[in-house]
Write an enzyme that holds these catalytic residues in place. Structure first.
Site, PDB file in Angstrom:
ATOM      1  NE  ARG A 141      -2.689  -0.844   3.178  1.00  0.00           N
ATOM      2  CZ  ARG A 141      -3.341  -1.529   4.106  1.00  0.00           C
ATOM      3  NH1 ARG A 141      -4.574  -1.894   3.901  1.00  0.00           N
ATOM      4  NH2 ARG A 141      -2.776  -1.817   5.254  1.00  0.00           N
ATOM      5  CD  GLU A 175      10.034 -22.023  16.942  1.00  0.00           C
ATOM      6  OE1 GLU A 175      10.524 -21.270  16.108  1.00  0.00           O
ATOM      7  OE2 GLU A 175       8.831 -22.012  17.265  1.00  0.00           O
ATOM      8  CG  HIS A 204       5.788 -26.267  10.223  1.00  0.00           C
ATOM      9  ND1 HIS A 204       5.599 -25.868   8.927  1.00  0.00           N
ATOM     10  CD2 HIS A 204       5.906 -25.120  10.937  1.00  0.00           C
ATOM     11  CE1 HIS A 204       5.615 -24.547   8.870  1.00  0.00           C
ATOM     12  NE2 HIS A 204       5.795 -24.070  10.085  1.00  0.00           N
TER      13      HIS A 204
HETATM   14  C1  BG6 Z   1       6.664 -20.737  11.373  1.00  0.00           C
HETATM   15  C2  BG6 Z   1       5.937 -20.382  12.645  1.00  0.00           C
HETATM   16  O1  BG6 Z   1       5.800 -21.388  10.486  1.00  0.00           O
HETATM   17  O2  BG6 Z   1       7.748 -21.603  11.679  1.00  0.00           O
HETATM   18  C3  BG6 Z   1       6.884 -19.761  13.655  1.00  0.00           C
HETATM   19  O3  BG6 Z   1       4.884 -19.485  12.347  1.00  0.00           O
HETATM   20  C4  BG6 Z   1       8.092 -20.619  13.867  1.00  0.00           C
HETATM   21  O4  BG6 Z   1       6.222 -19.506  14.880  1.00  0.00           O
HETATM   22  C5  BG6 Z   1       8.713 -21.021  12.529  1.00  0.00           C
HETATM   23  O5  BG6 Z   1       9.023 -19.897  14.657  1.00  0.00           O
HETATM   24  C6  BG6 Z   1       9.821 -22.036  12.720  1.00  0.00           C
HETATM   25  O6  BG6 Z   1      10.494 -22.204  11.510  1.00  0.00           O
HETATM   26  P1  BG6 Z   1      12.019 -22.636  11.473  1.00  0.00           P
HETATM   27  O7  BG6 Z   1      12.314 -22.778  10.019  1.00  0.00           O
HETATM   28  O8  BG6 Z   1      12.791 -21.527  12.143  1.00  0.00           O
HETATM   29  O9  BG6 Z   1      12.101 -23.906  12.236  1.00  0.00           O
END
Ligand code: BG6
Length: 486
Positions: A45, A213, A237
């Site tokens: 935008r 994470e 995932h």
């Molecule tokens: C994303 C999520 O799809 O995957 C995030 O929305 C997450 O919350 C991320 O941190 C993790 O991806 P990667 O590649 O860092 O393991």
């Protein structure tokens, strides 16, 4: 074949464009794998000149690309293909302009890199403007996750998309499928003869899939409040990883055979009944704590998060794939933010030997474990028992280890590089099909429903920097098993 293509990115001012898309395209360009000639039209935008956009993207590439910008002349050539178009994705007039802009561009790849609420609007406007059809070449669209927020909304989104696009034009992205090590799961399983005979209920005790994470939700609090770990990580995932481990060999490594086999796994998932959710699922939310020695706030103190939030930042599930291969073998899945480290792995734990002849071994023997390490330290290892050197008969586990980095040298390409290239080439093997997405939502529906009653959540229930709530330990220990500490 006419290889030229035009990529049209909606959401050009967003994080995804800056951190992932342009850096991935740049790395492909540098590696001479991007078909040429190409054009990239970035839409957002804000009022911005193409020159100003190019300058911003140069900075983005410097910060985020795997392949750093070299000689100015190479960047200049890449940047010459980038243009900026200011417009509101909700405004039909934008699509009229876009139609004119694209007249000389037969091969078109649209990318919805916008917040998810805008995707239906963009799909509709493209369709109404006649831009979903092919124009002497091909037309495709990439849709980012999350794809819906429950079964009903995912079905509605699929229905809306199929009103304008055919399924073979639609690329639902799950960046985990683009990771080298995730792609390698199928190579490992189906290009080696020795694993397949063991890959079943006769030999496998259970499977643990961990996506941990160490980061918190950071600046994504507002999004995360609506998502939670189940929607953010498990629905996409983690269920994809489960499918790659559990699926039967596809006839060929092509989009439909691979995705058909994944769907069979989803259809075999034992439904979690509404009144037994606690038996199959555990949730958690981090409180304040220490991650790698640094004090970090609790989830409820993060920006954009409600002080009494009941969004889960940790989820663990026990799933069963009810078929001949896997009957009775639990698949434990867990994911969380603010765990002690960033680590994603799949561990296949094998059954013990039927009879132990080493009676004097006091501790018994440990099970063989095959670990596929997705990230970091990509690789795989197999743990077996061995005799400790010495006069006594003592057993100890030893590990055979393969490290990608050590064998292949440089780091693997970014997931987005592979996925963008596949969409440009028309290969949807590593993308989620519409029916798979619906199966995934359907599988989680009872858990989502049970957890939507936030009043029952006793949060926070794990400290940042720990391996999740005590309930999660109790959950697996009830089955006589333990979570791995990767
Ligand atoms: C994303 C999520 O799809 O995957 C995030 O929305 C997450 O919350 C991320 O941190 C993790 O991806 P990667 O590649 O860092 O393991």
């Amino acid at each position: 074949m006419d290889e030229r293509f035009t990529l049209i990115i909606f959401g050009a001012s967003g994080d995804l464009t800056k951190r992932k898309l342009i850096p991935a395209l740049w790395s492909l360009y540098q590696g001479r794998t991007l078909p040429e000639p190409f054009s990239i039209i970035a839409i957002a935008r804000g009022d911005l000149s193409t020159d100003a956009f190019r300058t911003k993207m140069r900075a983005a590439v410097t910060d985020f690309a795997r392949v750093q910008p070299p000689a100015e002349s190479v960047w200049e050539r890449f940047a010459a293909s980038l243009s900026y178009c200011s417009g509101d994705p909700k405004d039909p007039a934008l699509y009229v302009r876009l139609g004119r802009l694209l007249e000389a561009h037969p091969n078109r790849l649209f990318y919805c890199a916008t917040p998810p609420s805008l995707s239906p609007e963009i799909v509709t406007r493209l369709g109404e403007a006649g831009l979903a059809r092919s124009h002497g070449g091909w037309t495709r669209i990439i849709i980012e996750k999350p794809f819906g927020r429950d079964l009903e909304s995912a079905q509605a989104l699929n229905a809306l998309i199929s009103g304008f696009f055919r399924e073979r034009q639609v690329y639902r992205i799950d960046h985990y499928l683009g990771k080298e090590t995730v792609q390698n799961i199928l190579v490992f399983r189906f290009a080696n003869g020795i694993f397949e005979p063991l890959w079943n209920r006769q030999h496998v005790d259970h499977v643990q899939i961990t996506v941990g994470e160490s980061i918190g939700v950071g600046s994504r609090g507002v999004y995360y409040e609506e998502a939670g770990a189940l929607r953010d990580m498990v629905q996409n995932h983690m269920l994809q990883l489960l499918c790659l481990i559990a699926m039967e060999p596809p006839v060929t490594f092509d989009a439909d055979p691979v995705r058909d086999e994944k769907n069979k796994v989803m259809r075999a998932l034992k439904p979690i009944e509404g009144d037994s959710v606690d038996e199959f699922a555990v949730r958690g939310q981090y409180g304040p704590g220490f991650v790698t020695g640094e004090r970090v706030p609790g989830y409820r103190e993060e920006p954009g998060v409600r002080p009494d939030s009941t969004a889960e930042t940790y989820a663990a599930l026990k799933l069963f794939v009810q078929n001949w291969r896997w009957a009775g073998v639990p698949f434990y899945l867990r994911t969380g933010k603010r765990l002690p480290k960033r680590v994603s792995e799949i561990a296949i734990e094998f059954k013990p030997t039927p009879h132990l002849i080493f009676r004097r071994e006091p501790s018994g023997v440990r099970p063989n474990v095959l670990v596929l390490r997705i990230q970091p330290d990509e690789g795989m290892s197999l743990t077996v028992e061995a005799k400790t050197p010495g006069p006594d008969l003592q057993l100890n586990p030893v590990t055979m280890d393969f490290h990608y980095g050590a064998v292949f040298g440089s780091g693997p390409p970014e997931a987005y590089e592979r996925l963008l290239l596949d969409a440009i080439h028309g290969d949807a093997t590593l993308y989620a099909r519409g029916d798979w997405v619906e199966y995934a939502w359907a599988a989680l529906e009872p858990v989502l429903r049970a957890w939507s009653d936030g009043s029952t959540a006793k949060f926070p229930n794990y400290a940042a920097g720990s391996w999740g709530p005590a309930e999660a330990d109790a959950f697996i220990e009830r089955d006589g098993r333990k979570w791995r500490r990767p």
